[in-house]
Each structure stands twice: as structure tokens, then as C-alpha cells.
Design a protein around this motif. Structure first.
Motif, PDB file in Angstrom:
ATOM      1  N   ASP A  46      -0.807  43.210 -39.605  1.00  0.00           N
ATOM      2  CA  ASP A  46      -0.732  44.629 -39.300  1.00  0.00           C
ATOM      3  C   ASP A  46      -2.035  45.074 -38.678  1.00  0.00           C
ATOM      4  O   ASP A  46      -3.088  44.492 -38.926  1.00  0.00           O
ATOM      5  CB  ASP A  46      -0.493  45.434 -40.583  1.00  0.00           C
ATOM      6  CG  ASP A  46       0.916  45.255 -41.086  1.00  0.00           C
ATOM      7  OD1 ASP A  46       1.841  45.210 -40.264  1.00  0.00           O
ATOM      8  OD2 ASP A  46       1.085  45.154 -42.311  1.00  0.00           O
ATOM      9  N   MET A  47      -1.935  46.133 -37.907  1.00  0.00           N
ATOM     10  CA  MET A  47      -3.119  46.630 -37.215  1.00  0.00           C
ATOM     11  C   MET A  47      -3.440  48.042 -37.681  1.00  0.00           C
ATOM     12  O   MET A  47      -2.625  48.945 -37.581  1.00  0.00           O
ATOM     13  CB  MET A  47      -2.834  46.638 -35.718  1.00  0.00           C
ATOM     14  CG  MET A  47      -3.815  47.435 -34.897  1.00  0.00           C
ATOM     15  SD  MET A  47      -3.526  47.086 -33.144  1.00  0.00           S
ATOM     16  CE  MET A  47      -4.574  48.319 -32.396  1.00  0.00           C
ATOM     17  N   LEU A  48      -4.634  48.182 -38.213  1.00  0.00           N
ATOM     18  CA  LEU A  48      -5.099  49.490 -38.636  1.00  0.00           C
ATOM     19  C   LEU A  48      -6.005  50.009 -37.543  1.00  0.00           C
ATOM     20  O   LEU A  48      -7.095  49.467 -37.327  1.00  0.00           O
ATOM     21  CB  LEU A  48      -5.875  49.344 -39.946  1.00  0.00           C
ATOM     22  CG  LEU A  48      -6.222  50.614 -40.680  1.00  0.00           C
ATOM     23  CD1 LEU A  48      -4.959  51.283 -41.189  1.00  0.00           C
ATOM     24  CD2 LEU A  48      -7.142  50.312 -41.836  1.00  0.00           C
ATOM     25  N   LEU A  49      -5.548  51.013 -36.819  1.00  0.00           N
ATOM     26  CA  LEU A  49      -6.347  51.513 -35.698  1.00  0.00           C
ATOM     27  C   LEU A  49      -7.162  52.707 -36.140  1.00  0.00           C
ATOM     28  O   LEU A  49      -6.627  53.670 -36.664  1.00  0.00           O
ATOM     29  CB  LEU A  49      -5.423  51.922 -34.546  1.00  0.00           C
ATOM     30  CG  LEU A  49      -6.123  52.488 -33.313  1.00  0.00           C
ATOM     31  CD1 LEU A  49      -7.094  51.496 -32.725  1.00  0.00           C
ATOM     32  CD2 LEU A  49      -5.109  52.917 -32.268  1.00  0.00           C
ATOM     33  N   LEU A  59      -0.703  50.748 -36.756  1.00  0.00           N
ATOM     34  CA  LEU A  59       0.090  50.631 -35.531  1.00  0.00           C
ATOM     35  C   LEU A  59       0.904  49.354 -35.570  1.00  0.00           C
ATOM     36  O   LEU A  59       0.371  48.270 -35.767  1.00  0.00           O
ATOM     37  CB  LEU A  59      -0.836  50.604 -34.315  1.00  0.00           C
ATOM     38  CG  LEU A  59      -0.143  50.460 -32.962  1.00  0.00           C
ATOM     39  CD1 LEU A  59       0.822  51.603 -32.711  1.00  0.00           C
ATOM     40  CD2 LEU A  59      -1.171  50.388 -31.848  1.00  0.00           C
ATOM     41  N   THR A  61      -3.883  42.731 -43.005  1.00  0.00           N
ATOM     42  CA  THR A  61      -4.185  43.861 -42.142  1.00  0.00           C
ATOM     43  C   THR A  61      -5.535  43.651 -41.464  1.00  0.00           C
ATOM     44  O   THR A  61      -6.496  43.232 -42.105  1.00  0.00           O
ATOM     45  CB  THR A  61      -4.237  45.158 -42.961  1.00  0.00           C
ATOM     46  OG1 THR A  61      -2.969  45.364 -43.576  1.00  0.00           O
ATOM     47  CG2 THR A  61      -4.562  46.346 -42.082  1.00  0.00           C
ATOM     48  N   MET A 108      -4.297  55.008 -39.367  1.00  0.00           N
ATOM     49  CA  MET A 108      -3.118  54.755 -38.552  1.00  0.00           C
ATOM     50  C   MET A 108      -2.799  53.265 -38.538  1.00  0.00           C
ATOM     51  O   MET A 108      -3.624  52.451 -38.158  1.00  0.00           O
ATOM     52  CB  MET A 108      -3.411  55.231 -37.131  1.00  0.00           C
ATOM     53  CG  MET A 108      -2.431  54.737 -36.092  1.00  0.00           C
ATOM     54  SD  MET A 108      -2.714  55.633 -34.549  1.00  0.00           S
ATOM     55  CE  MET A 108      -1.681  54.712 -33.432  1.00  0.00           C
TER      56      MET A 108
END
Lengths: 329, 329
Positions: free
Chosen positions: A95-98, B98, A58, B96
Motif C-alpha cells: 500500500d502507498m501512504l502519500l 492511495l 505500507t 492518504m
DNA sequence: ATGAAAGCGCTAACAC
DNA sequence: GTGTTAGCGCTTTCAT
């Protein structure tokens, strides 16, 4: 996993191995386990896996916000950049945690790394805290920042070539015959500062000098920016062009100029910055400095990956181009 | 945490309690522990905490992509929606995640829940798989979908009032005197289907009938859409207006119409959908159906939270309004 | 090829 | 108020 082990009549170790495709496990057993997992909608618990493996896939992407205005994300360029990063990360299987943090406390972004939620941080913009970013880098936080390359910078930054962009925009306006070019943007932000450098250099090369009275410092926040421009316009000294540090600013300026009876580009030529996705469809279509958004996401991600594999990721500047459209033909 | 315990001369349990603000722990001890944690840049390991607590504060937001075009995120409306959701989630103290999944396999989104990465899923759009979404809901996956309310729907959806939107747009064009209104959009997508329903209803109320020859089914993907419109235009039967199912589509159509010598709105009036952030700044400013983006993020999040606390979250439809601008005055 | 057992970092009974 | 201990779900030696 214990359930599956029981149902498959094997031990959890075997299930673990099977699910991870270990070649040590009998092909038939592996298939049986996989089948069972599928039918139970089972997925490996990633918290447990991360805990055990001490790693994860992530990446935290941080979009700072200015606390006073508690502004919502709206700048099309930033949004497009987020989209570009999401794609690049997806391509690499991450994965992208915004998340959003107060622009006055960029160092809070370290939380995501310290707590093991993310393996690194992609920060959108330097805002006013080059120092905090340096501190994070000094702490060995895997970090890549979208922004300008600054003196004495410890962290890795990726950004458009702001100086060249400022020069391109200004030179274009000068070539059109403009002589009094207003500058719109908050030079406290490194990127804007660099763009203004380019602007000043271009003026100097033409034997002119930047007139401080022609500079309006304003925030990126649309409503506040609009108000500031509206206040400034009536009192502003004469000018024949505007170089705005974002397309959004350019658009606001154009609207207010028109409201006060001026024509764009006939009376005032306007050049923006970013070449946001809809710049070509605006009224008038914006002449602007194109930043390579799609490339940007991939570059940011690549730099972070390089850093994670022990390489020293150096700041990089991406080429920008002037796109000439109707707002300053 | 063990380190801190050693340095503070207490046990890990005490450290845990102190860090979680338990009132059972001596104030002085708590302060000492907090101080130590700060100086060590220590943050609780969330993988371990999540594993132990069997919960987390992460919501997965899924933006599907069409595999053939492997399109990058670009629609300003979706991007704005993402921004809105990010803000709503931040407000509630959630992270979040995404991510993008193949629009043909929306059910893959369950992974995020099954693997314990997220407590629920916010899906952007129904695409062509109402069925898969129903299956997810049947599995008790905490799920809220941005999209239209459909018959026999098991999941909770939030969306603009697409039928009303289609009616508003069409009625407006009819009131202007338009009689042959083309419809642009892929009615395989539920939202578009509903918008077309509204369009047909409005025509019927005016004693007219939708002419299938005036419908162009096309993807949301800008380049493909553009090509489809370009192919369609020369052969299209006469029409005096266009109702496009997104502002982006409207913009593409306008550009191509102009390229073929037609004027907007004089020859062809155009109404879009979404009222994306820059709709008012386009050339011409777009008459369009406004969807409440800012509200949308908050609503999606609220519904998910309601579901998580055991309530039955019902589908909701948000009011839309027609915003009249120059593309169809 | 498979199983038993230890341990990743944390929290929460349960003692004291 | 604080310490001891068990266990969350997983991977991985080490045996067999």
C-alpha cells in the motif's frame, strides 16, 4: 473473528489459521470459515495483525512542499512519478501512504516509520536538506530518495543522470549555433545544481564559459517562477537560447518570450527537462531531456525492497535522453 | 513506551497521558517524558493506538484501473485530482492511502474500511459499476465518489456538471457555425454519458439531431484511444467539429487530424473536457470545459467528513465553465 | 486437527 | 497527579 468462531463452532485460533490458509486446518472447516467471513464482509483487522506481527505492507511516499508558497501539487513530472510509484507498489502488493511534509523538515518523514505506519519511506526530491536525509539514513531508516547522487551521501538515491542531461541539452543548443545560453533553475536544489554542472561542462568543452548574468535562480512553483521570469526578461543581457530545468519552467519562459515579441525557436531556442507526459503536445512541442518516469517508480520500489531485505542499496543514476522537438530543432 | 516509563521513573499510563498532552499530568513530568521521547526518536505505535481506540486518521483514495490494459496512471486530470485530494487531506490532518483496484471490482475498495486501514473511501470515478457502488453505500461504507449524479443513487457523489459541460461545449461549436459535431468518449461511463446528454440537448435546442455515426466510443486509455481514433477517422462520415470527453482525447484527435492533412481549428474545431493543467499550453491551446480540480479535492474530503460525523452527505455538482482557446475560437 | 492462553503497545476506567 | 489493570483483535506456542 470471535463472531465467526462462534458461528462456525470453532475457536478463534482455528479461524485465524483458516483465514491465513494454514494447512493444519481441515479443508472443510477452512471453507466454512471462509464462507462465513465472506458473508459477513469480514476482513482481518490490520491494526491488530500489524501489532501482533510487528510488520505491515505500507510504504510512505513523501512529496515535500515549500511552506511559504504552500503550493499545491502541480508539477506534471512529480505527479507522473507518484503515479509510477503507485503502480510499482501495487504490483508488489504494497500500500502507498502519500503525504506531504514541509521541505524544510524532511526529517519529519521518519514519523511514518517510527510510528509503525510504514516500513519505509520514498522521498521525492532532496530539496535543500541533504543533511537531514543523511541523518535519517544514519538512523537506519529504510529510505530511498528520488534525486541526484551527491558527495558524502549516506542514503540511497535514485535519479535521472542530471549531469549528462545538462550536457545533452547544452551541447544540442551549441550545435545549433547558440552561444549565449541562459540557465533557468534554482541551483540550491541538488538536481538543478547537477544539471548546471552539465551545462557548464558542455560550455567549457566548446571553449565557452558560463556567464552568471545568464543564470536565473527560481523556484519550481509555477506562479512564483513566472513572476521571476517576467521580472528578469526585460533586464536580461542578450541571449539566444534557454536551458530550463523543468518543462514547466520552459513553458512559462516560452509564453513570456512570445508575449514580448520574440519567436521560439527562431529568435530563442528553448530546451526543457523531464519530458513530462504532455511535452510533445505543447506549443511548441518541447525539446527536452527525457527522464524515465515509468522505470523510476519501479527502481525506487526495488531499492527500498532491497534495503529492507538487508542488502546495501546503492545510489543509482538512470539514463536520460535528449528528445528533439520544435522548441529547439 | 515502557522504556520511556522506566527511564523517566514513572508508569506507562503517565507516559501515555504525557504524550497525549493530558492536563492531569504534572507539567514537569510531561516535559521530561517529551524530552525522552524526542531523544529516542520514539513515536506512538499507531497500530496499537488504532487498535485500542478503534479509529484512525487515514482515508483510502482509490484510483481504479482497467485490467485488460493494466494501464498506468497517466491522465493528467486524474493525477491533478489526486494531488488536490492529497492537499485537502493534509490540511485536515489525515493520511492518504492511495491504491488501485480493478475497475470491474470497485467493491474491493471496501477492504480498506473493513480491515480498519481507513475510515472511509474516496473513489475516483464510477466506471461501469454504479451497482457495486450502490451496494457499498448500502453497507454503510463511508464513501464519496468523484463522478456524475445518477438516478437511483445511494452513494454520495461529487463531480463537475457534466450535462452543462456538454451543452456549453456543443453550443459553442454550434455558435461557430459547426453543424456536424463528432462525439468522442465511452458513454458507458456515467460521466461521459451525461456529457453526451448535454451534447444531445444542445443539438436538439438548435433543431439538430445527434447522428450516431458521428459518435466514437473509446476508452480513456491513451494508446488504445489513439488506435481507435486512427481506425475511425478514414471511414468517418464528414464532420466539422469534435467534442472530446477529455483533453487527452482531444489532443490525440488533433494530432491524428493534422497527420491526415486537416487543420485545427480551420477545418475541424475541437473542444475538450477537463481543462487539465497544461491545456492552455498545448498546440493548439485547447478550448475545453473547465472542471474545478482544486475545489474538487476539498469537496470530496468535506463530504466524507460530513458523512463520518453522521450527516447525510448529498451528491453535489460543481460548476464548470467553457474556456475558449485556439482549438475552437 | 483444534483449543487455551499469552502477549504485541496502547488507553482509560478505576483506585489511591 | 500517578499507578494498576483490563482489554482492543490478532497470532502462536504449547497442549491435547
Amino acid at each position: 473473528m470471535a463472531d465467526i468462531a462462534r458461528l462456525a463452532g470453532v475457536s478463534v485460533s482455528t479461524v485465524s489459521r483458516a483465514l491465513n490458509g494454514s494447512s493444519l486446518v481441515n479443508a472443510e472447516t477452512r471453507e466454512r470459515v471462509a464462507e462465513l467471513a465472506r458473508s459477513l464482509n469480514y476482513s482481518i483487522n490490520l491494526s491488530a495483525q500489524n501489532l501482533r506481527l510487528q510488520k505491515n505492507r505500507t510504504v510512505a511516499v513523501v512529496l515535500p512542499f515549500e511552506a511559504e508558497s504552500r503550493q499545491h501539487i502541480s508539477d506534471p513530472f512529480f505527479l507522473a512519478l507518484i503515479g509510477s510509484i503507485a503502480d510499482a507498489l501495487t504490483d508488489q502488493g504494497y500500500d502507498m501512504l502519500l503525504s506531504r511534509v514541509d521541505a524544510e523538515h524532511l526529517d519529519l518523514a521518519a514519523q511514518f516509520y517510527d510510528s509503525g505506519k510504514a516500513i519505509g519511506v520514498l522521498m521525492i526530491g532532496q530539496w535543500r536538506h541533504h543533511d537531514q536525509l543523511n541523518a535519517l539514513a544514519a538512523r537506519q531508516l529504510p529510505l530511498v530518495v528520488w534525486g541526484g547522487a551527491l558527495p558524502r551521501q549516506l542514503y540511497c538515491s535514485i535519479g535521472g543522470d542530471n549531469i549528462a542531461g545538462g550536457q545533452l541539452a547544452t551541447t544540442h543548443l551549441l550545435a545549433r549555433g547558440c552561444r549565449r545560453i541562459a540557465f533557468l533553475g534554482d541551483a540550491q536544489l541538488p538536481e538543478v545544481w547537477l544539471r548546471r554542472e552539465g551545462y557548464s561542462q558542455a560550455l567549457r568543452q566548446a571553449g565557452l564559459q558560463a556567464d552568471p548574468a545568464l543564470e536565473l535562480a527560481l523556484s519550481f512553483e509555477p506562479a512564483a517562477a513566472r513572476a521571476a521570469i517576467a521580472r528578469w526578461l526585460p533586464a536580461a543581457p542578450g541571449f539566444d537560447a534557454i536551458f530550463a530545468c523543468s518543462d514547466l519552467l520552459a513553458l512559462q519562459a516560452i509564453q513570456l518570450l512570445r508575449a514580448s515579441g520574440q519567436r521560439v525557436p527562431e529568435d530563442i531556442a528553448v530546451v526543457g527537462f523531464d519530458d513530462m507526459p504532455l511535452a510533445a503536445y505543447c506549443d511548441p512541442p518541447l525539446t527536452t531531456v527525457h527522464q524515465p518516469v515509468a522505470e523510476a517508480g519501479a527502481e525506487l520500489v526495488a531499492s527500498l525492497m532491497a534495503q529492507l531485505s538487508g542488502e546495501k542499496a546503492l545510489p543509482r543514476t538512470l539514463d536520460v535522453q535528449l528528445v528533439v522537438r520544435a522548441s529547439a530543432p
